[in-house]
Design a protein around this motif. Structure first.
Motif, mmCIF file in Angstrom:
data_model
loop_
_atom_site.group_PDB
_atom_site.id
_atom_site.type_symbol
_atom_site.label_atom_id
_atom_site.label_comp_id
_atom_site.label_asym_id
_atom_site.label_seq_id
_atom_site.Cartn_x
_atom_site.Cartn_y
_atom_site.Cartn_z
ATOM 1 N N VAL A 63 83.045 26.732 31.672
ATOM 2 C CA VAL A 63 81.837 26.628 30.849
ATOM 3 C C VAL A 63 80.708 26.108 31.731
ATOM 4 C CG1 VAL A 63 80.790 25.591 28.816
ATOM 5 C CG2 VAL A 63 83.215 26.185 28.794
ATOM 6 N N ASP A 64 79.716 26.954 32.000
ATOM 7 C CA ASP A 64 78.641 26.533 32.897
ATOM 8 C C ASP A 64 77.493 25.873 32.132
ATOM 9 O OD1 ASP A 64 77.222 28.598 31.694
ATOM 10 O OD2 ASP A 64 77.414 29.965 33.383
ATOM 11 N N GLY A 65 76.514 25.401 32.901
ATOM 12 C CA GLY A 65 75.388 24.680 32.307
ATOM 13 C C GLY A 65 74.570 25.513 31.345
ATOM 14 N N SER A 66 74.436 26.808 31.625
ATOM 15 C CA SER A 66 73.621 27.655 30.750
ATOM 16 C C SER A 66 74.239 27.780 29.361
ATOM 17 C CB SER A 66 73.424 29.042 31.371
ATOM 18 O OG SER A 66 74.667 29.707 31.526
ATOM 19 N N LEU A 67 75.567 27.841 29.298
ATOM 20 C CA LEU A 67 76.238 27.917 27.996
ATOM 21 C C LEU A 67 76.095 26.597 27.238
ATOM 22 C CD1 LEU A 67 79.574 29.883 28.562
ATOM 23 C CD2 LEU A 67 77.655 30.521 27.079
ATOM 24 N N ARG A 68 76.206 25.492 27.955
ATOM 25 C CA ARG A 68 76.050 24.182 27.298
ATOM 26 C C ARG A 68 74.616 24.008 26.798
ATOM 27 N NH1 ARG A 68 80.609 21.513 27.471
ATOM 28 N NH2 ARG A 68 82.068 21.845 29.174
ATOM 29 N N THR A 69 73.662 24.484 27.583
ATOM 30 C CA THR A 69 72.263 24.407 27.155
ATOM 31 C C THR A 69 72.028 25.274 25.924
ATOM 32 O OG1 THR A 69 71.467 23.931 29.393
ATOM 33 C CG2 THR A 69 69.877 24.860 27.841
ATOM 34 N N ALA A 70 72.640 26.456 25.896
ATOM 35 C CA ALA A 70 72.510 27.338 24.733
ATOM 36 C C ALA A 70 73.074 26.668 23.486
ATOM 37 C CB ALA A 70 73.225 28.665 24.996
ATOM 38 N N ALA A 71 74.218 25.971 23.640
ATOM 39 C CA ALA A 71 74.815 25.254 22.511
ATOM 40 C C ALA A 71 73.907 24.117 22.063
ATOM 41 C CB ALA A 71 76.192 24.708 22.904
ATOM 42 N N LEU A 72 73.324 23.423 23.038
ATOM 43 C CA LEU A 72 72.393 22.334 22.718
ATOM 44 C C LEU A 72 71.212 22.855 21.905
ATOM 45 C CD1 LEU A 72 71.257 19.360 23.282
ATOM 46 C CD2 LEU A 72 70.057 20.441 25.197
ATOM 47 N N LEU A 73 70.603 23.951 22.360
ATOM 48 C CA LEU A 73 69.423 24.490 21.692
ATOM 49 C C LEU A 73 69.766 25.086 20.329
ATOM 50 C CD1 LEU A 73 67.593 26.091 24.749
ATOM 51 C CD2 LEU A 73 66.934 24.035 23.469
ATOM 52 N N PHE A 74 71.010 25.531 20.161
ATOM 53 C CA PHE A 74 71.421 26.014 18.839
ATOM 54 C C PHE A 74 71.462 24.848 17.856
ATOM 55 C CE2 PHE A 74 74.501 26.872 15.523
ATOM 56 C CZ PHE A 74 74.150 28.150 15.107
ATOM 57 N N GLU A 75 72.033 23.729 18.296
ATOM 58 C CA GLU A 75 72.144 22.551 17.431
ATOM 59 C C GLU A 75 70.821 21.819 17.308
ATOM 60 O OE1 GLU A 75 73.679 20.066 14.800
ATOM 61 O OE2 GLU A 75 74.935 21.622 15.719
ATOM 62 N N TYR A 76 70.065 21.766 18.407
ATOM 63 C CA TYR A 76 68.785 21.038 18.435
ATOM 64 C C TYR A 76 67.702 21.936 19.044
ATOM 65 C CZ TYR A 76 71.831 16.899 17.997
ATOM 66 O OH TYR A 76 72.772 15.973 17.593
ATOM 67 N N PRO A 77 67.072 22.795 18.259
ATOM 68 C CA PRO A 77 66.040 23.692 18.799
ATOM 69 C C PRO A 77 64.860 22.947 19.427
ATOM 70 C CG PRO A 77 66.743 24.400 16.611
ATOM 71 C CD PRO A 77 67.338 23.042 16.830
ATOM 72 N N SER A 78 64.649 21.691 19.023
ATOM 73 C CA SER A 78 63.518 20.921 19.544
ATOM 74 C C SER A 78 63.822 20.232 20.867
ATOM 75 C CB SER A 78 63.105 19.852 18.521
ATOM 76 O OG SER A 78 64.168 18.925 18.302
ATOM 77 N N ALA A 79 65.044 20.371 21.383
ATOM 78 C CA ALA A 79 65.483 19.611 22.559
ATOM 79 C C ALA A 79 64.541 19.769 23.749
ATOM 80 C CB ALA A 79 66.894 20.030 22.956
ATOM 81 N N MET A 80 64.246 18.628 24.389
ATOM 82 C CA MET A 80 63.360 18.586 25.538
ATOM 83 C C MET A 80 63.924 17.598 26.561
ATOM 84 S SD MET A 80 59.357 17.365 25.577
ATOM 85 C CE MET A 80 58.993 18.429 24.180
ATOM 86 N N LEU A 81 63.983 17.997 27.812
ATOM 87 C CA LEU A 81 64.486 17.113 28.857
ATOM 88 C C LEU A 81 63.565 15.895 28.978
ATOM 89 C CD1 LEU A 81 66.876 17.307 30.932
ATOM 90 C CD2 LEU A 81 65.136 17.872 32.629
ATOM 91 N N CYS A 82 64.164 14.714 29.080
ATOM 92 C CA CYS A 82 63.352 13.500 29.106
ATOM 93 C C CYS A 82 64.026 12.451 29.995
ATOM 94 C CB CYS A 82 63.157 12.946 27.686
ATOM 95 S SG CYS A 82 64.681 12.286 26.926
ATOM 96 N N GLY A 83 63.444 11.261 30.022
ATOM 97 C CA GLY A 83 64.052 10.105 30.659
ATOM 98 C C GLY A 83 64.393 10.264 32.124
ATOM 99 N N GLU A 84 65.517 9.625 32.503
ATOM 100 C CA GLU A 84 65.910 9.587 33.909
ATOM 101 C C GLU A 84 66.238 10.961 34.470
ATOM 102 O OE1 GLU A 84 69.433 7.733 31.574
ATOM 103 O OE2 GLU A 84 67.277 8.054 31.321
ATOM 104 N N SER A 85 66.591 11.922 33.598
ATOM 105 C CA SER A 85 66.866 13.280 34.073
ATOM 106 C C SER A 85 65.612 13.914 34.659
ATOM 107 C CB SER A 85 67.409 14.147 32.929
ATOM 108 O OG SER A 85 68.657 13.669 32.477
ATOM 109 N N VAL A 86 64.477 13.662 34.012
ATOM 110 C CA VAL A 86 63.199 14.182 34.517
ATOM 111 C C VAL A 86 62.819 13.468 35.810
ATOM 112 C CG1 VAL A 86 60.732 14.438 34.036
ATOM 113 C CG2 VAL A 86 62.397 14.827 32.219
ATOM 114 N N LEU A 87 62.974 12.139 35.823
ATOM 115 C CA LEU A 87 62.614 11.360 37.013
ATOM 116 C C LEU A 87 63.419 11.809 38.227
ATOM 117 C CD1 LEU A 87 62.255 7.687 35.683
ATOM 118 C CD2 LEU A 87 60.569 9.525 35.720
ATOM 119 N N HIS A 88 64.718 12.045 38.024
ATOM 120 C CA HIS A 88 65.558 12.473 39.135
ATOM 121 C C HIS A 88 65.182 13.874 39.608
ATOM 122 C CE1 HIS A 88 69.214 14.250 40.994
ATOM 123 N NE2 HIS A 88 69.209 13.096 41.623
#
Length: 214
Positions: A63-88
């Motif tokens: 299961v690669d990152g693109s599939l996990r992201t697709a699952a995330l956006l299905f559950e949370y269409p408003s999802a936006m990268l934030c916090g330490e992930s953006v800083l890194h």
């Protein structure tokens, strides 16, 4: 087992519990039993502990990152990268986050998804940051809309229970110093004193540099 595998082959790489019930015409109870057995055999993988989203291991061994992201956006269409992930991703910190931090519109309860830290934010917060978020697909990081780095930093300090980077560990580009101060003002955040001093000094240096030489 053969008929079960035939059913699984008819399913896409990622599918929902509701979609599985509709395709197989199984009752909710029978479908839950079937999926539990498939998980035990390693034929499917759940997207999260209580998530009713699944990955079909017959179609995708890993299961690669693109599939996990697709699952995330299905559950949370408003999802936006934030916090330490953006800083890194921007190179402002060197510490690698264990999971991707994402902001989503607040709800009474949240479905946890493997690989993500979910942070609820009110709709008013999304309206505040919306003008600064670039919607272009090529500006996405890990397939997600991304909070601008200065706003991501200010937002971290807005959460008293969250992780706060030490000012000495931050590598803020000189041209972004003033933007951090503006982001803190936009979100109504008081930056810690060491960082506030750095922002004030950096902004002063920028203003001096912009002054014409006589």
């Amino acid at each position: 087992m053969t008929s079960a595998l035939a059913r699984l082959r008819d399913l896409p790489e990622a599918f929902t519990f509701a979609g599985f019930c509709k395709l197989t015409r199984l009752s909710n109870k029978a479908a839950a039993v079937c999926l539990t057995r498939w998980k035990e055999k390693g034929l499917v993988e759940a997207a999260g502990e209580r998530a009713r989203l699944y990955f079909n291991k017959l179609k995708c061994n890993e299961v690669d990152g693109s599939l996990r992201t697709a699952a995330l956006l299905f559950e949370y269409p408003s999802a936006m990268l934030c916090g330490e992930s953006v800083l890194h991703a921007a190179g402002w910190i060197t510490q690698i986050p264990a999971r991707l931090s994402v902001a989503v519109i607040s709800r009474p309860s949240y479905v946890s998804l493997y690989g993500f830290d979910i942070h609820g934010r009110p709709l008013s917060w999304f309206k505040k940051v919306h003008p600064a978020v670039d919607p272009s697909p090529d500006k996405r990081i890990y397939g997600l809309r991304t909070l601008p780095t200065p706003l991501a930093l200010a937002d971290l300090y807005a959460d008293p229970k969250g992780w706060h980077p030490d000012a000495d560990d931050l590598d803020i580009p000189q041209e972004e110093v003033a933007s951090v101060g503006a982001a803190a003002t936009l979100l109504g955040v008081e930056l810690p004193a060491p960082l506030g001093h750095k922002i004030t000094e950096g902004s002063s240096h920028i203003r001096l540099a912009e002054m014409p030489v006589r």
